[in-house]
Design a protein around this motif. Structure first.
Motif, PDB file in Angstrom:
ATOM      1  N   PRO A  33      12.100   6.022  -5.248  1.00  0.00           N
ATOM      2  CA  PRO A  33      13.095   5.085  -5.789  1.00  0.00           C
ATOM      3  C   PRO A  33      13.195   3.807  -4.942  1.00  0.00           C
ATOM      4  CG  PRO A  33      14.208   6.860  -4.626  1.00  0.00           C
ATOM      5  CD  PRO A  33      12.742   7.229  -4.648  1.00  0.00           C
ATOM      6  N   TRP A  34      12.192   2.964  -5.030  1.00  0.00           N
ATOM      7  CA  TRP A  34      12.145   1.748  -4.215  1.00  0.00           C
ATOM      8  C   TRP A  34      13.273   0.787  -4.578  1.00  0.00           C
ATOM      9  CZ3 TRP A  34       8.963   1.964  -0.230  1.00  0.00           C
ATOM     10  CH2 TRP A  34       7.844   2.789  -0.305  1.00  0.00           C
ATOM     11  N   SER A  35      13.756   0.062  -3.582  1.00  0.00           N
ATOM     12  CA  SER A  35      14.791  -0.954  -3.778  1.00  0.00           C
ATOM     13  C   SER A  35      14.461  -2.144  -2.890  1.00  0.00           C
ATOM     14  CB  SER A  35      16.174  -0.404  -3.413  1.00  0.00           C
ATOM     15  OG  SER A  35      16.225  -0.099  -2.015  1.00  0.00           O
ATOM     16  N   THR A  36      15.079  -3.288  -3.157  1.00  0.00           N
ATOM     17  CA  THR A  36      14.852  -4.464  -2.314  1.00  0.00           C
ATOM     18  C   THR A  36      15.348  -4.201  -0.886  1.00  0.00           C
ATOM     19  OG1 THR A  36      16.939  -5.403  -3.140  1.00  0.00           O
ATOM     20  CG2 THR A  36      14.898  -6.125  -4.208  1.00  0.00           C
ATOM     21  N   GLU A  37      16.425  -3.438  -0.757  1.00  0.00           N
ATOM     22  CA  GLU A  37      16.934  -3.131   0.581  1.00  0.00           C
ATOM     23  C   GLU A  37      15.908  -2.314   1.381  1.00  0.00           C
ATOM     24  OE1 GLU A  37      18.542  -2.664  -2.214  1.00  0.00           O
ATOM     25  OE2 GLU A  37      20.325  -3.948  -2.096  1.00  0.00           O
ATOM     26  N   GLU A  38      15.305  -1.319   0.714  1.00  0.00           N
ATOM     27  CA  GLU A  38      14.314  -0.492   1.389  1.00  0.00           C
ATOM     28  C   GLU A  38      13.082  -1.303   1.767  1.00  0.00           C
ATOM     29  OE1 GLU A  38      12.258   2.883   2.904  1.00  0.00           O
ATOM     30  OE2 GLU A  38      14.388   2.480   2.509  1.00  0.00           O
TER      31      GLU A  38
ATOM     32  N   GLN B 213       0.836  -1.213   0.000  1.00  0.00           N
ATOM     33  CA  GLN B 213       0.000   0.000   0.000  1.00  0.00           C
ATOM     34  C   GLN B 213       0.864   1.253   0.000  1.00  0.00           C
ATOM     35  OE1 GLN B 213      -2.638  -0.363   3.344  1.00  0.00           O
ATOM     36  NE2 GLN B 213      -3.968  -1.850   2.328  1.00  0.00           N
ATOM     37  N   GLN B 214       1.975   1.224   0.754  1.00  0.00           N
ATOM     38  CA  GLN B 214       2.886   2.366   0.766  1.00  0.00           C
ATOM     39  C   GLN B 214       3.497   2.583  -0.621  1.00  0.00           C
ATOM     40  OE1 GLN B 214       5.766   1.696   3.877  1.00  0.00           O
ATOM     41  NE2 GLN B 214       4.179   1.294   5.415  1.00  0.00           N
ATOM     42  N   VAL B 215       3.836   1.491  -1.298  1.00  0.00           N
ATOM     43  CA  VAL B 215       4.380   1.594  -2.654  1.00  0.00           C
ATOM     44  C   VAL B 215       3.343   2.200  -3.593  1.00  0.00           C
ATOM     45  CG1 VAL B 215       5.214   0.284  -4.644  1.00  0.00           C
ATOM     46  CG2 VAL B 215       6.000  -0.319  -2.341  1.00  0.00           C
ATOM     47  N   GLN B 216       2.104   1.720  -3.499  1.00  0.00           N
ATOM     48  CA  GLN B 216       1.041   2.219  -4.372  1.00  0.00           C
ATOM     49  C   GLN B 216       0.782   3.714  -4.156  1.00  0.00           C
ATOM     50  OE1 GLN B 216      -1.919  -0.668  -3.126  1.00  0.00           O
ATOM     51  NE2 GLN B 216      -1.885  -1.627  -5.142  1.00  0.00           N
ATOM     52  N   GLN B 217       0.967   4.183  -2.926  1.00  0.00           N
ATOM     53  CA  GLN B 217       0.717   5.589  -2.614  1.00  0.00           C
ATOM     54  C   GLN B 217       1.862   6.492  -3.040  1.00  0.00           C
ATOM     55  OE1 GLN B 217      -0.038   5.384   1.587  1.00  0.00           O
ATOM     56  NE2 GLN B 217      -1.999   4.331   1.326  1.00  0.00           N
TER      57      GLN B 217
ATOM     58  N   ASP C  54       7.396  10.953 -14.870  1.00  0.00           N
ATOM     59  CA  ASP C  54       7.836  11.594 -13.628  1.00  0.00           C
ATOM     60  C   ASP C  54       7.030  11.083 -12.439  1.00  0.00           C
ATOM     61  OD1 ASP C  54       9.738  13.052 -14.960  1.00  0.00           O
ATOM     62  OD2 ASP C  54       8.527  14.889 -15.101  1.00  0.00           O
ATOM     63  N   ARG C  55       5.719  10.987 -12.601  1.00  0.00           N
ATOM     64  CA  ARG C  55       4.862  10.579 -11.484  1.00  0.00           C
ATOM     65  C   ARG C  55       5.036   9.107 -11.112  1.00  0.00           C
ATOM     66  NH1 ARG C  55      -0.809  13.761 -11.016  1.00  0.00           N
ATOM     67  NH2 ARG C  55       0.043  15.877 -11.194  1.00  0.00           N
ATOM     68  N   LEU C  56       5.637   8.340 -12.005  1.00  0.00           N
ATOM     69  CA  LEU C  56       5.838   6.914 -11.730  1.00  0.00           C
ATOM     70  C   LEU C  56       7.287   6.586 -11.387  1.00  0.00           C
ATOM     71  CD1 LEU C  56       3.582   5.376 -14.510  1.00  0.00           C
ATOM     72  CD2 LEU C  56       3.099   5.577 -12.067  1.00  0.00           C
ATOM     73  N   GLY C  57       8.137   7.578 -11.350  1.00  0.00           N
ATOM     74  CA  GLY C  57       9.507   7.339 -10.913  1.00  0.00           C
ATOM     75  C   GLY C  57      10.463   6.899 -11.998  1.00  0.00           C
ATOM     76  N   TYR C  58      10.084   7.058 -13.276  1.00  0.00           N
ATOM     77  CA  TYR C  58      11.003   6.713 -14.358  1.00  0.00           C
ATOM     78  C   TYR C  58      11.943   7.888 -14.632  1.00  0.00           C
ATOM     79  CZ  TYR C  58       8.317   2.501 -15.285  1.00  0.00           C
ATOM     80  OH  TYR C  58       7.709   1.284 -15.159  1.00  0.00           O
TER      81      TYR C  58
ATOM     82  N   ARG D 206       3.396   0.148 -11.296  1.00  0.00           N
ATOM     83  CA  ARG D 206       3.596   1.397 -12.027  1.00  0.00           C
ATOM     84  C   ARG D 206       2.929   1.354 -13.402  1.00  0.00           C
ATOM     85  NH1 ARG D 206       9.921   1.899 -10.121  1.00  0.00           N
ATOM     86  NH2 ARG D 206       9.558   3.379  -8.394  1.00  0.00           N
ATOM     87  N   LEU D 207       3.070   0.236 -14.096  1.00  0.00           N
ATOM     88  CA  LEU D 207       2.506   0.163 -15.445  1.00  0.00           C
ATOM     89  C   LEU D 207       0.990   0.020 -15.421  1.00  0.00           C
ATOM     90  CD1 LEU D 207       5.222  -1.999 -17.225  1.00  0.00           C
ATOM     91  CD2 LEU D 207       4.960   0.488 -17.165  1.00  0.00           C
ATOM     92  N   GLN D 208       0.451  -0.582 -14.366  1.00  0.00           N
ATOM     93  CA  GLN D 208      -1.004  -0.602 -14.229  1.00  0.00           C
ATOM     94  C   GLN D 208      -1.534   0.811 -14.027  1.00  0.00           C
ATOM     95  OE1 GLN D 208      -3.237  -3.326 -14.483  1.00  0.00           O
ATOM     96  NE2 GLN D 208      -1.367  -4.160 -15.383  1.00  0.00           N
TER      97      GLN D 208
END
Length: 288
Positions: free
Chosen positions: A191-196, A182-186, A248-252, A228-230
């Protein structure tokens, strides 16, 4: 232990082997061989594994020795044996033992199994019994519809295994996964990563991959790209926003990276997708 496999199977025992590398059963997740055994007499297997193995006890009891560790396997147990391990399995003084065993691809990416010998208890493994019996029946039938039936059963087996293995996560981790998603969707631009993600879940990266694969069938970063693509698909259909704003809004990093990812997943460029699926229509001319 010798590298040559030792297989001893008494006349009272039955063992059915399904090759998942070719034909209709090849659609599972990294499965090489699936076996269903109903053991009533003497049974012994000893070898060194070249590939990861899952031993699932449906009922009865068996005896295992893996990497020098001896333990009993009872109904509901799932034994994960990594590649390279020496192992031995036996029946207990002729006691009945019903089990399913699965030989996996070398990397087992879809399941992300533990790297060490691990045993879990999951009573719901009994749900695999009717599936294995149907696989056996369709394998023997071989009529015009058996290929389709085997394909459907293979996919169902994959889903059932994901469901069983998803519960290997510690209590509460699955609910925290939902919160993190949910946090990712919001904030898809972050810049999400596996570590984060692992830090927010309070787990290791290996456990993170195992949990995502079991619950969602994707790696963490694959799932974030899917989200992101959805969202991009929705915006392309419902807004006139330029591709740069959507990127920009999707982090690309830029519209090119966004367009490349979108076409790779959706089969169409964002521009062509919008042309085919837009719900807002072309811009209306200003009244003169």
């Amino acid at each position: 232990m010798s590298h040559c496999p030792i297989i001893e199977l008494s006349a009272e025992s039955q063992q059915h082997i399904f090759d998942c590398r070719t034909g209709s059963l090849a659609e599972g997740f990294g499965l090489q061989v699936v076996g269903y055994a109903q053991l009533a007499g003497h049974y012994r297997v000893a070898q060194q594994l070249a590939f990861p193995l899952l031993e699932i006890t449906l009922s009865g009891e068996g005896w295992s020795q893996v990497a020098g560790r001896v333990q009993r396997l009872r109904g509901g147990d799932i034994l994960c044996v990594p590649a390279g391990a020496s192992y031995e399995l036996r029946t207990l003084e002729g006691e009945p033992w019903e089990k399913v065993f699965l030989l996996l691809d070398q990397d087992s990416r879809e399941l992300n199994l533990p790297r060490e010998v691990t045993r879990y208890s999951r009573p719901e493994v009994v749900s695999l019994r009717p599936l294995m019996q149907q696989l056996q029946a369709e394998q023997n039938r071989r009529d015009l519809l058996s290929g389709q039936a085997l394909s459907a059963l293979s996919q169902l087996l994959s889903l059932q295994l994901r469901r069983l293995l998803s519960d290997m996560a510690p209590s509460g981790l699955t609910s925290r996964l939902q919160q993190v998603i949910q946090q990712v969707q919001q904030n898809l631009a972050y810049p999400w990563s596996t570590e984060e993600l692992a830090r927010r879940l309070g787990c290791s990266r290996a456990q993170l991959h195992r949990l995502f694969s079991a619950q969602l069938g994707r790696s963490p970063m694959q799932h974030i790209e899917w989200l992101r693509l959805q969202r991009a698909s929705h915006w392309l259909q419902t807004t006139p926003w330029p591709l740069k704003l959507i990127a920009d809004r999707l982090g690309y990093e830029n519209p090119y990276h966004f367009s490349t990812a979108f076409k790779r997943r959706m089969g169409l460029s964002p521009t062509h997708y919008r042309e085919r699926h837009s719900l807002v229509g072309p811009p209306r001319p200003l009244a003169g």
